[in-house]
Design an enzyme around this catalytic site. Structure first.
Site, PDB file in Angstrom:
ATOM      1  CB  CYS A 192     141.425 -19.677  25.913  1.00  0.00           C
ATOM      2  SG  CYS A 192     142.275 -20.129  24.236  1.00  0.00           S
ATOM      3  CG  ASP A 217     126.592 -33.756   7.476  1.00  0.00           C
ATOM      4  OD1 ASP A 217     126.777 -33.628   7.790  1.00  0.00           O
ATOM      5  OD2 ASP A 217     125.751 -31.955   7.316  1.00  0.00           O
ATOM      6  CG  ASP A 221     132.656 -36.822  14.093  1.00  0.00           C
ATOM      7  OD1 ASP A 221     132.471 -36.170  15.376  1.00  0.00           O
ATOM      8  OD2 ASP A 221     133.106 -35.777  13.266  1.00  0.00           O
ATOM      9  CB  CYS A 265     132.760 -32.127  20.207  1.00  0.00           C
ATOM     10  SG  CYS A 265     130.893 -32.354  19.845  1.00  0.00           S
TER      11      CYS A 265
END
Length: 460
Positions: free
Chosen positions: A90, A344, A391, A418
């Site tokens: 984090c 994919d 995506d 992302c």
């Protein structure tokens, strides 16, 4: 001294100077400017006045560490994780949660200002959608194993090193994953199963991977090993079955390469089922060991609802779901589509996608391979997409895929991202071909990290 002379000034390692932090950087660091040089300061927050020491200097940017806090931000807080500063998993636990949401919105904005010609007034950017309870949200854990002072450890590498930080508990991972990993470590220790040694490239167990279905409660355990055969395999299976009844799927993946990649190409079934089940809203998905699935189920529902809003389907549209994984986004919007096609590169994911589509009653077909391979094929077959959903990984869309989108001319592109930087770069390419941004919606999929996902709606 003129502007040109100032900008050419070279800062040096060890140099100290005062700095005012202006904003968050894409990796969660504070960003300030000293004599027109960009300075990145880990742990600093916008609005803070600090004295920093240069740790790395180059012509383009400088990295520094805090030596003294002269003015502290009201948004600073004590990080609740005891190993926060060592782990590196984090980056923003020292920041108030509401402030992190504002910071992530600005990270997206800065990427667009840098890589496109859009001004602040013309950027249709919404506030970041956050979580009500931003803890214990991750449904998957991938922890490297090492033998430390004779004891089995499992954790993450300390930032910028290969020093392993043992994670006995993690505040962002589902509690069941923490519990299962600890028991597996104990079993490996008790059975004296050889643990992988990265330097010598020997030993057997490399990584403990766990995934939990938030709705089903099922847990999948994957041991990544260097070799197919490993010591006391049958005894290990028996111990896991006895001590971890919540593990409904036990798999082995073999990765014999010297690599930082977690998974190898071969996966074997050890015990239980080969998949676990997860539910998002009304949809249930079967997940195999290597299949991609969003890591935060609660926020995934919000993310996919934003994608659904952006797609604006009426039941008459052909949809291409590029980088489809197990088919989650395409099937989430698919009931309102005429037909969905997806692709994919992971064959297990495509097998799951086909199974999931059949289970959900969605008219969809899926192929193994890249989007840039299959889109031209489908176009040649006469399948013209009205909506393309992408995506992509953090590296963004392949250039050939962007070319295929431009050639197909779908009325609408929904870009789930992302990585704000690659998002902005890709969208700049589409804007050059006539696409316009209608809406950008950031979603906080990974609280307390610097990562931010977003859904961008583009129309032709």
């Amino acid at each position: 001294m003129n502007d040109k002379e100032q900008s050419s000034i070279q800062l040096t390692k060890g140099q100290r100077f005062p700095l005012t932090i202006k904003r968050l950087g894409i990796n969660g660091e504070g960003v300030g400017y000293f004599k027109k040089k960009v300075v990145f300061v880990k742990g600093a927050l916008p609005g803070e006045e600090v004295v920093v020491e240069v740790t790395k200097a180059s012509q383009r940017f400088t990295e520094a560490k805090i030596r003294k806090l002269r003015k502290t931000s009201q948004e600073r807080q004590a990080p609740p994780c005891p190993i926060y500063n060592e782990c590196g998993g984090c980056q923003l636990q020292h920041m108030d949660y509401a402030a992190t949401l504002r910071g992530k919105k600005d990270i997206v904005a800065q990427a667009f200002y840098r890589y496109t010609k859009l001004s602040e007034e013309k950027l249709p950017l919404n506030d970041t959608i956050g979580m009500d309870n931003p803890w214990f949200y991750r449904n998957k854990s991938q922890l490297q194993t090492r033998k430390t002072n004779g004891t089995v450890a499992a954790g993450l590498y300390k930032e910028g090193t290969h020093e392993l930080i043992d994670l006995s508990e993690c505040l962002v991972q589902h509690k069941e994953l923490n519990a299962v990993t600890q028991v597996v470590k104990t079993i490996l220790q008790d059975l004296s199963i050889p643990i992988y040694d990265e330097k010598k490239h020997n030993g057997q167990v490399r990584t403990i991977v766990t995934r939990v279905g938030f709705e089903s409660g099922q847990v999948q355990l994957v041991l990544v090993t260097r070799t197919k055969e490993f010591a006391k395999k049958e005894l290990l299976i028996e111990k896991v079955r006895k001590k971890l009844p919540q593990v409904t799927s036990f798999m082995q993946n073999i990765n014999h390469e010297r690599t930082s990649l977690i998974f190898g190409e071969n996966t074997h079934h050890l015990d239980g089922e080969e998949t676990i089940n997860e539910r998002l809203g009304e949809f249930a998905f079967d997940l195999s060991a290597r299949a991609f699935f969003q890591l935060n189920p609660a926020q995934t529902v919000k993310l996919y609802n934003e994608a659904k809003k952006a797609a604006k389907l009426t039941g008459k549209e052909n949809v291409i779901d590029a980088y489809c994984g197990v088919g989650t986004i395409g099937q989430w919007v698919g009931k309102n589509a005429k037909e969905v096609r997806g692709m994919d590169t992971t064959k297990e994911a495509i097998a799951d996608a086909r199974k999931n589509a059949k289970q959900h009653g969605i008219r969809a077909s899926y192929e193994v391979g890249t989007a840039e391979k299959w889109m031209p094929v489908w176009l040649k077959e006469g399948f013209k997409p009205d909506v393309v959903i992408v995506d992509p990984p953090r590296s963004g869309c392949d250039g050939k895929l962007l070319q295929s989108i431009v050639k197909a001319k779908p009325k609408r592109v929904v870009y789930v991202s992302c990585n704000p930087s690659t998002l902005a770069k890709d969208i700049e390419q589409l804007m050059k071909k006539g696409y316009k941004i209608k809406n950008i919606q950031p979603v906080d999929m990974f609280p307390w990290t610097a990562q931010v996902e977003s859904v961008t709606e583009l129309t032709l």
